[in-house]
Design an enzyme around this catalytic site. Structure first.
Site: not given
Ligand code: SAJ
Length: 422
Positions: A13, A33, A85, A126, A160, A212, A219, A252, A266, A332
């Site tokens: 991905y 790969d 990882t 690293t 990211r 990272k 989040r 805020r 992730c 999601k």
């Molecule tokens: N989720 C919730 N509530 C929210 C937001 C998300 O329940 O308000 C859930 C989603 O439904 C999902 C999970 O969290 O199950 C993760 O979804 P996501 O959209 O938050 O993140 P990912 O896993 O698709 O991508 C994240 C991103 N990281 C951040 O936003 C900090 C992305 O930028 C990273 O590159 C990616 O992880 C990664 O590869 O690490």
């Protein structure tokens, strides 16, 4: 730019879009790969993963001769390692894929090459990768022993990008560049400037690794806060979606959205890399993981209660007569990725213990994966609605946001995403 031939190791991905974007900037890209199927698919100009527009970019890159895939590493000027990882059973990070990727490229390294670790990694990974490379190539020098004078440059530059928006975010996001020395960082910036329009911000490798992990832990903690609020509000008979909307009017405060749990590859994984290094200090980060991991079980208990209520109101029926429809299986909204999905695990659990029919509506797939077909039936919004006694909304796909398509008066609805409330 000094780096004309770039090898991307791991064509998943992250690796495949990165390879394709370099190729679209007319760099010669060799993708590596271990999966022969992935290699063959890419060499036909097709893709084995789902990501909007990636098929077109890969197709053009292969047809124009800039991208080629292979299972055996070849010499290049820069190597990007983008392998998984995961963690092991005890939440300890598993660096096995990085180790084998490093050992596979070591024989083709030459003086002047740059090696970048892109995989999300625990602090110190690293340096560990550089140690594996040095062990395999005693004839070359590396930054951990020779600093700025080393033959090989090594850096950590974590990806990211958000699944579903990868091609845009690869180009536009700022990039954290963590070289093992300043010259390693400069070399990595020169490489990424081929396509990154955001800032390339220089730091050291350990800070880049932690950065990272910090982003995804931030989040996760914030989603855990929303999930905990949803459980508290359920007890206190308060609509959590309205509550969050109101609280977020404070200048805020910015609370995220509750859901059935946190999925993906992730956010549910990376915080454990901090916990495993500093178990006594990372209290909040660990608790957030536990809160989010506990949410699917809470949802399942809600469904059990709804079944019991239904049977009490319809004493002539048994649990066999109760049809549960799960709306959404992906991890999601508006994607088709079922891996590491709390929605899917909840639907499967229900399918296993509920004696009546359990249907699933997932507009982003055409068929259920083979292994799910005995447990779940794939249905349409209309059919599931017509048959269901209990609707469990698990993903806020755009198709479900049309309130008029789900009529609460006809059946019990458990809305884990606030689809009907927002
Ligand atoms: N989720 C919730 N509530 C929210 C937001 C998300 O329940 O308000 C859930 C989603 O439904 C999902 C999970 O969290 O199950 C993760 O979804 P996501 O959209 O938050 O993140 P990912 O896993 O698709 O991508 C994240 C991103 N990281 C951040 O936003 C900090 C992305 O930028 C990273 O590159 C990616 O992880 C990664 O590869 O690490």
């Amino acid at each position: 730019m000094p780096y004309q031939t770039i090898s991307v190791v791991g064509l998943g991905y992250i690796g495949l879009p990165t390879a394709a974007v370099f190729a679209s900037r007319k760099k010669k890209v060799i993708g590596v790969d271990v999966n022969q199927h992935a290699v063959d698919t890419i060499n036909r100009g097709e893709i084995h993963i789902v990501e909007p527009d990636l098929d077109m970019v890969v197709h053009a890159a292969v047809v124009e001769g800039y991208l080629r895939a292979t299972t055996v590493p070849e010499p290049a000027d820069a190597f990007l390692i983008a392998v998984p990882t995961p963690f092991k059973g005890d939440y300890e990070p598993d660096l096995g894929y990085i180790e084998s990727a490093s050992k596979s490229i070591a024989p083709v390294l030459k003086k002047g090459d740059l090696v970048i670790l892109e995989s999300t990694s625990p602090v110190g990974a690293t340096e560990q990768m550089a140690a594996w490379l040095a062990d395999a190539r005693p004839d070359l020098t590396f930054p951990q022993t020779h600093g700025e004078a080393s033959d090989i440059r090594v850096a950590h530059c974590p990806e990211r990008v958000l699944p579903g928006h990868v091609l845009r975010e690869l180009v536009q996001n700022d990039r954290v560049i963590g070289g093992m020395t300043p010259k390693c960082s400069d070399a990595a910036v020169a490489l990424y400037k081929a396509f990154v329009e955001g800032d390339c911000v220089i730091t050291n490798a350990r800070t880049a690794e932690m950065c990272k992990l910090t982003e995804n832990s931030f989040r996760d903690v914030n989603i855990a806060f929303a999930n905990e609020l949803s459980i508290i509000c359920d007890k206190l008979d308060i609509n959590v979606w309205e509550l969050i909307r109101l609280a977020n009017r404070h200048p805020r405060v910015n609370i995220l959205q509750p859901g059935p749990g946190v999925g993906g590859h992730c956010i549910a994984v990376d915080p454990w890399f901090i916990v495993s290094k500093t178990p006594n200090e990372a209290k909040l980060i660990r608790t957030a993981r536990e809160v989010n991991d506990g949410k699917p079980e809470w949802v399942i208990e809600k469904v059990k209660l709804a079944v019991a209520d239904f049977l009490q109101a319809n004493p002539e029926k048994t649990a066999r007569d109760v049809t549960i429809a799960c709306f959404g299986l992906a991890f999601k909204a508006d994607i088709d990725d079922l891996r590491e999905s709390p929605a899917l695990s909840i639907a499967l659990r229900l399918g296993q213990f509920h004696p009546g029919p359990v249907t699933a509506v997932e507009p982003n797939i055409v068929a259920l994966p083979e292994k799910l077909r005995n447990t779940l039936q794939l249905s349409t919004i209309e059919a599931a609605q017509a048959e269901a006694d209990i609707i469990l909304l698990l993903v806020d796909h755009k198709e479900f946001r049309n309130v008029s398509s789900i009529k609460p008066e006809k059946m019990k609805i458990i809305d884990t995403r606030g689809v009907l409330a927002n």
